[in-house]
Design an enzyme around this catalytic site. Sequence first.
Site, PDB file in Angstrom:
ATOM      1  CG  ASP A 438      -1.582   1.241   1.499  1.00  0.00           C
ATOM      2  OD1 ASP A 438      -2.247   1.689   0.567  1.00  0.00           O
ATOM      3  OD2 ASP A 438      -1.485   1.791   2.606  1.00  0.00           O
ATOM      4  CG  ASP A 626      -4.167  -1.066   2.979  1.00  0.00           C
ATOM      5  OD1 ASP A 626      -4.436  -1.026   1.783  1.00  0.00           O
ATOM      6  OD2 ASP A 626      -3.478  -0.221   3.568  1.00  0.00           O
TER       7      ASP A 626
END
Lengths: 733, 48
Positions: A438, A626
């Site tokens: 990420d 996430d």
Amino acid sequence: MAAQDLSVFVSHRDGGIASMELAVDGIRCAGCMQAIEKGLGREPAILGARVNLALKRVSVEWREALLKPEAVVEKLGALGFKAYPFAPERQEEGAASEEKRLLRGLGVAGFASMNVMLLSVSVWSGNSGDIDPTTRDFFHWLSALIALPTAAYAGRPFFESALRALKARAVNMDVPITIGVVLALAMSVAETWNHGHHAYFDGVVMLLFFLLIGRYLDQLMRRRTRDLAGNLAALKAETATRVGADGSWTTVPIAAIRPDDRVVIRPGERVSVDGIVENGSSELDQSLVTGETAPFAIGLGERVHAGTLNLTGALTVRVEAAGQGTLLDEIDRLMSQAVGSRSRYVRLSDRAARLYAPVVHTLSAATFLGWLLIGGISWPEALMIAVTVLIITCPCALGLAIPAVQVVAASALFRRRIMLKEGDALERLAEADIAVFDKTGTLTLPEPDILNEEALPIERRAEIGALAAASHHPLAQALSRALGSLPAHADVREERGQGLSVMLDSEELRLGSVAFCGAEVEAAPVMAAHPSASFIAYRRGAYRTVLALGQKLRPEARETIDALRAAGLEIAILSGDRPEAVAPIAAELGIDHVQAGLLPGDKLNLLDSMAAHGRKVLMVGDGLNDAPALAGAHVSVSPVSATHLAQAAADIVFLGEGLKPVADALVIARKARGLMLENLWFAVLYNAVAVPVAMAGLATPLIAAAAMSGSSLVVTLNALRARSGVPETESRP
Amino acid sequence: MNIIVILFPLALGLGLIGLGGFFWCMRSGQYTDLEGAAWRVLQDDDQA
């Protein structure tokens, strides 16, 4: 200021004594331990405080009438330690009692194997000399007297597990162990009764002893990972400010918030509930939910969603249950969908056990039938040889092979400030062939920093810092942190959505948007240089400057990416942020495989399609968005700054700012997996030698004992190698 | 060989004392924090 309410965490005992467990940040050495215990001991209401250095926890007991739990946390704060109350989970207590049971069994089996061996060695040396049969019988009976109760006591974990497996019509490793132990004991008693030369009492207790070591290490590993996960959860404990019926504010753990409660969300706080605004108006940053970064105005009667960031004004919100279509609901749904894929992973030890049980049973049955039908000996003799096969193939080495490596590798990781939350994460991490990152908070630091230091003269730092500290706006807060959190100016006026101003020496100081400070001219080159940053302008008299605030790469990000690449991993970025914001970071790190503007579900779908193509994905991420991807990946890593949902979903959590632990963890995991496989192959090799000997009927109790302890020793020593080989680098705290 | 009548009970007895000691250590929680104990030794006036 809101009062805290920690009563959820307190447990009560007779006599008005309350106790609480706290996870404490920053206990490192004996000095901290002494400071806490002495410091709390000085308080008369506190009856006792005991630090557990291994777990970084303190348990405190106090007289309930004299002290509130919040005061304990304050006392620790005054001593310089940030403490987080902690509710030990029931699961954790169960694990602790199981661990005690195994340790007791280990003690008994250790005592018994030493004493039985004392007798056995006498018999072995006597058998090759001129031992008196009466003395031998006496020694055998004495061994039986020790071994039988020991097996009954220390063997229970195996017997119970075997019974459970059989009831479920399955076979696990404990079934052959149980059969072997029971048959060997029965045969040995029969031998002793018939004044025989050989008895396997020593073999049985030694078998139990070694197997219990493996079991205990495995349990220790599970317990430790669970305890650490608990500590991290406590450290992360997200709170909300609840408004009571009388209008008072109380800080409570988020778990204690119920629908229809009213909570206050101050500027700069992330909204943790779904609800309807009852009071106040503000602007929200909804980038996490919708990907839209422009602030969104919100007022009375409108709905706020968890995951958004409150920017400008305080809001009072009436909590609703997480409704359909909200971010939390969506994340929940995706999480439950994602967890299934990881649970399909079969641990190495289970794979070995699946092969082991049928092979051993077949071999020993074949031995029995072979000797009976072809060898032409009586059935008790054939059975004795078959039992020898069962004992000598003992899964000692197999039982120790993996837990020993896991424990050693986990402590090597722990020293590098990497916490393993799942025991099998090491195996899974070692298999990873693509690393997916990420961006925000993972490749970059979670807090924005000043990107153009040159626009900030040193002599202006103090006045800008003091102005920025006066606001709760996230950008101003970030600026204030970057400038070293100076004390705030008094009399600062804040114009919502515009900026701050203060009169100083009859001169106006302004900090805020470019338009608010009239700094369009200065802003143009800065905006061109930092297209993805946020801008904050400052004006004092004729002086104007524009600061770009944006995400800086984590320290060691480059080295880490290079190291992962060198280890043969493909690197990819999947980000929820705008493509313009992701591109410069990707370019800086030389990553081509980039996808931006993804919603949580998109990330999970992309990971699923990678998995469908046979890729083993290592996901590194920190945000709420996430969490499903972290749960769905083959193995996942989070920084400690991650949101609690992300952290709960991750297998491995690392501390510190630098990204290097990700690469370190991979190196250690690969090494550990290599050692596990080496150990398993050694066990196979050992059996390839020992089994034919046993099947030929040549194995004596002496050979069995030597082979058993020798193989266990080799496997354990090999496991110790997991701690070496990776240079120990202290990552920045 | 009569000596073994004394020696065996003695050996077993010693072993059992050790085992009893181990159980006592466990019950008093000495295995719950293996790191802290190593440092506690160095403290001047240990109250524990």
